[in-house]
Write an enzyme that holds these catalytic residues in place. Sequence first.
Site, PDB file in Angstrom:
ATOM      1  N   TYR A 131      10.655  15.239  -2.067  1.00  0.00           N
ATOM      2  CA  TYR A 131      11.251  13.894  -1.944  1.00  0.00           C
ATOM      3  C   TYR A 131      12.669  13.951  -1.396  1.00  0.00           C
ATOM      4  O   TYR A 131      13.080  13.038  -0.677  1.00  0.00           O
ATOM      5  CB  TYR A 131      11.145  13.121  -3.275  1.00  0.00           C
ATOM      6  CG  TYR A 131       9.729  12.638  -3.467  1.00  0.00           C
ATOM      7  CD1 TYR A 131       9.257  11.528  -2.765  1.00  0.00           C
ATOM      8  CD2 TYR A 131       8.836  13.336  -4.274  1.00  0.00           C
ATOM      9  CE1 TYR A 131       7.932  11.117  -2.872  1.00  0.00           C
ATOM     10  CE2 TYR A 131       7.507  12.926  -4.391  1.00  0.00           C
ATOM     11  CZ  TYR A 131       7.072  11.817  -3.687  1.00  0.00           C
ATOM     12  OH  TYR A 131       5.755  11.417  -3.785  1.00  0.00           O
TER      13      TYR A 131
ATOM     14  N   GLN B 178       3.428  -0.827   0.994  1.00  0.00           N
ATOM     15  CA  GLN B 178       3.108   0.392   0.232  1.00  0.00           C
ATOM     16  C   GLN B 178       4.119   1.473   0.581  1.00  0.00           C
ATOM     17  O   GLN B 178       4.110   2.540  -0.008  1.00  0.00           O
ATOM     18  CB  GLN B 178       1.707   0.882   0.603  1.00  0.00           C
ATOM     19  CG  GLN B 178       0.611  -0.087   0.236  1.00  0.00           C
ATOM     20  CD  GLN B 178      -0.710   0.309   0.886  1.00  0.00           C
ATOM     21  OE1 GLN B 178      -1.404   1.200   0.414  1.00  0.00           O
ATOM     22  NE2 GLN B 178      -1.066  -0.342   1.964  1.00  0.00           N
ATOM     23  N   ASN B 179       4.954   1.191   1.565  1.00  0.00           N
ATOM     24  CA  ASN B 179       5.899   2.209   2.022  1.00  0.00           C
ATOM     25  C   ASN B 179       7.092   2.310   1.073  1.00  0.00           C
ATOM     26  O   ASN B 179       7.524   1.325   0.490  1.00  0.00           O
ATOM     27  CB  ASN B 179       6.382   1.895   3.433  1.00  0.00           C
ATOM     28  CG  ASN B 179       5.246   1.983   4.434  1.00  0.00           C
ATOM     29  OD1 ASN B 179       4.192   2.527   4.107  1.00  0.00           O
ATOM     30  ND2 ASN B 179       5.448   1.455   5.614  1.00  0.00           N
ATOM     31  N   VAL B 180       7.608   3.522   1.012  1.00  0.00           N
ATOM     32  CA  VAL B 180       8.754   3.748   0.131  1.00  0.00           C
ATOM     33  C   VAL B 180      10.049   3.840   0.942  1.00  0.00           C
ATOM     34  O   VAL B 180      11.127   4.018   0.387  1.00  0.00           O
ATOM     35  CB  VAL B 180       8.532   5.014  -0.732  1.00  0.00           C
ATOM     36  CG1 VAL B 180       7.324   4.814  -1.655  1.00  0.00           C
ATOM     37  CG2 VAL B 180       8.330   6.262   0.116  1.00  0.00           C
ATOM     38  N   ASP B 181       9.915   3.723   2.270  1.00  0.00           N
ATOM     39  CA  ASP B 181      11.127   3.740   3.093  1.00  0.00           C
ATOM     40  C   ASP B 181      11.816   2.367   3.041  1.00  0.00           C
ATOM     41  O   ASP B 181      11.276   1.421   2.455  1.00  0.00           O
ATOM     42  CB  ASP B 181      10.779   4.149   4.539  1.00  0.00           C
ATOM     43  CG  ASP B 181       9.847   3.152   5.236  1.00  0.00           C
ATOM     44  OD1 ASP B 181      10.184   1.955   5.294  1.00  0.00           O
ATOM     45  OD2 ASP B 181       8.777   3.574   5.731  1.00  0.00           O
TER      46      ASP B 181
ATOM     47  N   HIS C  17       4.918   0.733  -4.187  1.00  0.00           N
ATOM     48  CA  HIS C  17       4.872   2.139  -4.605  1.00  0.00           C
ATOM     49  C   HIS C  17       6.244   2.764  -4.787  1.00  0.00           C
ATOM     50  O   HIS C  17       6.399   3.975  -4.714  1.00  0.00           O
ATOM     51  CB  HIS C  17       4.046   2.951  -3.592  1.00  0.00           C
ATOM     52  CG  HIS C  17       2.596   2.560  -3.565  1.00  0.00           C
ATOM     53  ND1 HIS C  17       1.758   2.825  -2.513  1.00  0.00           N
ATOM     54  CD2 HIS C  17       1.837   1.918  -4.492  1.00  0.00           C
ATOM     55  CE1 HIS C  17       0.538   2.361  -2.790  1.00  0.00           C
ATOM     56  NE2 HIS C  17       0.568   1.802  -3.973  1.00  0.00           N
TER      57      HIS C  17
ATOM     58  N   GLY D 143      -1.049  -1.271   9.569  1.00  0.00           N
ATOM     59  CA  GLY D 143      -0.896   0.175   9.371  1.00  0.00           C
ATOM     60  C   GLY D 143      -1.247   0.708   7.999  1.00  0.00           C
ATOM     61  O   GLY D 143      -0.552   1.570   7.482  1.00  0.00           O
ATOM     62  N   THR D 144      -2.330   0.204   7.443  1.00  0.00           N
ATOM     63  CA  THR D 144      -2.791   0.819   6.199  1.00  0.00           C
ATOM     64  C   THR D 144      -4.288   1.079   6.297  1.00  0.00           C
ATOM     65  O   THR D 144      -5.042   0.228   6.773  1.00  0.00           O
ATOM     66  CB  THR D 144      -2.454  -0.019   4.935  1.00  0.00           C
ATOM     67  OG1 THR D 144      -3.229   0.475   3.833  1.00  0.00           O
ATOM     68  CG2 THR D 144      -2.701  -1.502   5.115  1.00  0.00           C
ATOM     69  N   SER D 145      -4.702   2.259   5.836  1.00  0.00           N
ATOM     70  CA  SER D 145      -6.117   2.617   5.890  1.00  0.00           C
ATOM     71  C   SER D 145      -6.906   1.848   4.839  1.00  0.00           C
ATOM     72  O   SER D 145      -8.126   1.895   4.826  1.00  0.00           O
ATOM     73  CB  SER D 145      -6.275   4.116   5.670  1.00  0.00           C
ATOM     74  OG  SER D 145      -5.763   4.455   4.401  1.00  0.00           O
TER      75      SER D 145
HETATM   76  P1  NAD Z   1      -2.574   5.858   5.368  1.00  0.00           P
HETATM   77  O1  NAD Z   1      -1.939   7.056   5.954  1.00  0.00           O
HETATM   78  O2  NAD Z   1      -3.730   6.025   4.477  1.00  0.00           O
HETATM   79  O3  NAD Z   1      -3.050   4.925   6.591  1.00  0.00           O
HETATM   80  C1  NAD Z   1      -2.259   4.761   7.723  1.00  0.00           C
HETATM   81  C2  NAD Z   1      -2.886   3.760   8.652  1.00  0.00           C
HETATM   82  O4  NAD Z   1      -1.951   3.542   9.704  1.00  0.00           O
HETATM   83  C3  NAD Z   1      -4.198   4.223   9.291  1.00  0.00           C
HETATM   84  O5  NAD Z   1      -5.154   3.192   9.197  1.00  0.00           O
HETATM   85  C4  NAD Z   1      -3.790   4.485  10.745  1.00  0.00           C
HETATM   86  O6  NAD Z   1      -4.840   4.180  11.662  1.00  0.00           O
HETATM   87  C5  NAD Z   1      -2.645   3.519  10.919  1.00  0.00           C
HETATM   88  N1  NAD Z   1      -1.696   3.859  11.970  1.00  0.00           N
HETATM   89  C6  NAD Z   1      -1.409   5.067  12.526  1.00  0.00           C
HETATM   90  N2  NAD Z   1      -0.462   4.948  13.472  1.00  0.00           N
HETATM   91  C7  NAD Z   1      -0.136   3.639  13.517  1.00  0.00           C
HETATM   92  C8  NAD Z   1       0.797   2.876  14.293  1.00  0.00           C
HETATM   93  N3  NAD Z   1       1.560   3.457  15.214  1.00  0.00           N
HETATM   94  N4  NAD Z   1       0.877   1.543  14.083  1.00  0.00           N
HETATM   95  C9  NAD Z   1       0.084   0.933  13.151  1.00  0.00           C
HETATM   96  N5  NAD Z   1      -0.814   1.611  12.400  1.00  0.00           N
HETATM   97  C10 NAD Z   1      -0.922   2.929  12.574  1.00  0.00           C
HETATM   98  O7  NAD Z   1      -1.422   5.024   4.690  1.00  0.00           O
HETATM   99  P2  NAD Z   1      -1.438   3.909   3.565  1.00  0.00           P
HETATM  100  O8  NAD Z   1      -2.662   3.081   3.703  1.00  0.00           O
HETATM  101  O9  NAD Z   1      -0.104   3.292   3.584  1.00  0.00           O
HETATM  102  O10 NAD Z   1      -1.594   4.699   2.187  1.00  0.00           O
HETATM  103  C11 NAD Z   1      -0.993   5.940   1.937  1.00  0.00           C
HETATM  104  C12 NAD Z   1       0.026   6.056   0.821  1.00  0.00           C
HETATM  105  O11 NAD Z   1       1.025   6.991   1.268  1.00  0.00           O
HETATM  106  C13 NAD Z   1       0.774   4.814   0.455  1.00  0.00           C
HETATM  107  O12 NAD Z   1       0.760   4.747  -0.923  1.00  0.00           O
HETATM  108  C14 NAD Z   1       2.202   5.016   0.913  1.00  0.00           C
HETATM  109  O13 NAD Z   1       3.100   4.632  -0.116  1.00  0.00           O
HETATM  110  C15 NAD Z   1       2.349   6.495   1.114  1.00  0.00           C
HETATM  111  N6  NAD Z   1       3.158   6.824   2.337  1.00  0.00           N
HETATM  112  C16 NAD Z   1       4.308   6.127   2.619  1.00  0.00           C
HETATM  113  C17 NAD Z   1       5.050   6.399   3.764  1.00  0.00           C
HETATM  114  C18 NAD Z   1       6.317   5.588   4.043  1.00  0.00           C
HETATM  115  O14 NAD Z   1       6.927   5.083   3.106  1.00  0.00           O
HETATM  116  N7  NAD Z   1       6.728   5.428   5.291  1.00  0.00           N
HETATM  117  C19 NAD Z   1       4.634   7.418   4.630  1.00  0.00           C
HETATM  118  C20 NAD Z   1       3.457   8.124   4.316  1.00  0.00           C
HETATM  119  C21 NAD Z   1       2.723   7.804   3.159  1.00  0.00           C
END
Ligand code: NAD
Length: 226
Positions: free
Chosen positions: A53, A86-89, A104, A170-172
């Site tokens: 982290y 869901q992002n922590v940034d 999150h 941008g979430t799976s």
């Molecule tokens: P995930 O990685 O499961 O899904 C990411 C999704 O983003 C996919 O569907 C992918 O096709 C899509 N994607 C890829 N490139 C893209 C782009 N340029 N523009 C738009 N979409 C794009 O992520 P999730 O569903 O957020 O779940 C994962 C967990 O990991 C969450 O709980 C999250 O908190 C954590 N996480 C957070 C960060 C952050 O804070 N930035 C980074 C990585 C993981």
Amino acid sequence: MQKLVVLTGAGMSAESGIRTFRDNGGLWEEHDVTEVATPEAWARNPKLVNRFYNERRKQLLECEPNAGHTGLAELEKHFDVDIITQNVDDLHERAGSSKILHLHGELKKVRSSVDPSYVVELDGWELKLGDKCPKGSQLRPHIVWFGEAVPAMEDAIPIVEQADILVVVGTSLNVYPAAGLVYYAQEGIPIYVIDPARPEVKIKGVEYIQKGAGEGVEKLKEILIK
Ligand code: NAD
């Protein structure tokens, strides 16, 4: 003003240089998540988890919001926008969005290991083992780890229920309970999913914008602002 609710995930920040989570074969920044993002990992190897982290926090200082983040902030001129992320940034904050709910946790914050209400912003990127809360417990990242409860869901559900328009970026839609939020939308409202892939939403009439966040939000603006 219509209420526009945006649910964002790791893909939202991909174009800012922060890697997504599932796009790397289950490895997040070269780590198996079970080794770095669970309470068990913290108990077993706090040094490794803390270093992970600290590295994410340090990396975040070098990242900037992308066109997707700024595009969503601009939508506030036309809509009452709520971001549920869901992002922590902190890239939505830095882009200028005003209502952001972090499901999150937040990378820049740390909290007590014994008193969840004690949450403070860290000065700089480094949390040290030995940094303690006023009650004497080790401070930990303010992150909801896999296997932990998501208390912010209580606030997120009524926001989604009140949406006139729902946008998913941008979430799976693999991580629950966050992924279940889309199903709280009122029947019949427009739902847009911005993602180069097609994460499955089992609701009739969902419109997919199969683009990255920057281009996708631009396209969304063309559709919504006549
Ligand atoms: P995930 O990685 O499961 O899904 C990411 C999704 O983003 C996919 O569907 C992918 O096709 C899509 N994607 C890829 N490139 C893209 C782009 N340029 N523009 C738009 N979409 C794009 O992520 P999730 O569903 O957020 O779940 C994962 C967990 O990991 C969450 O709980 C999250 O908190 C954590 N996480 C957070 C960060 C952050 O804070 N930035 C980074 C990585 C993981």
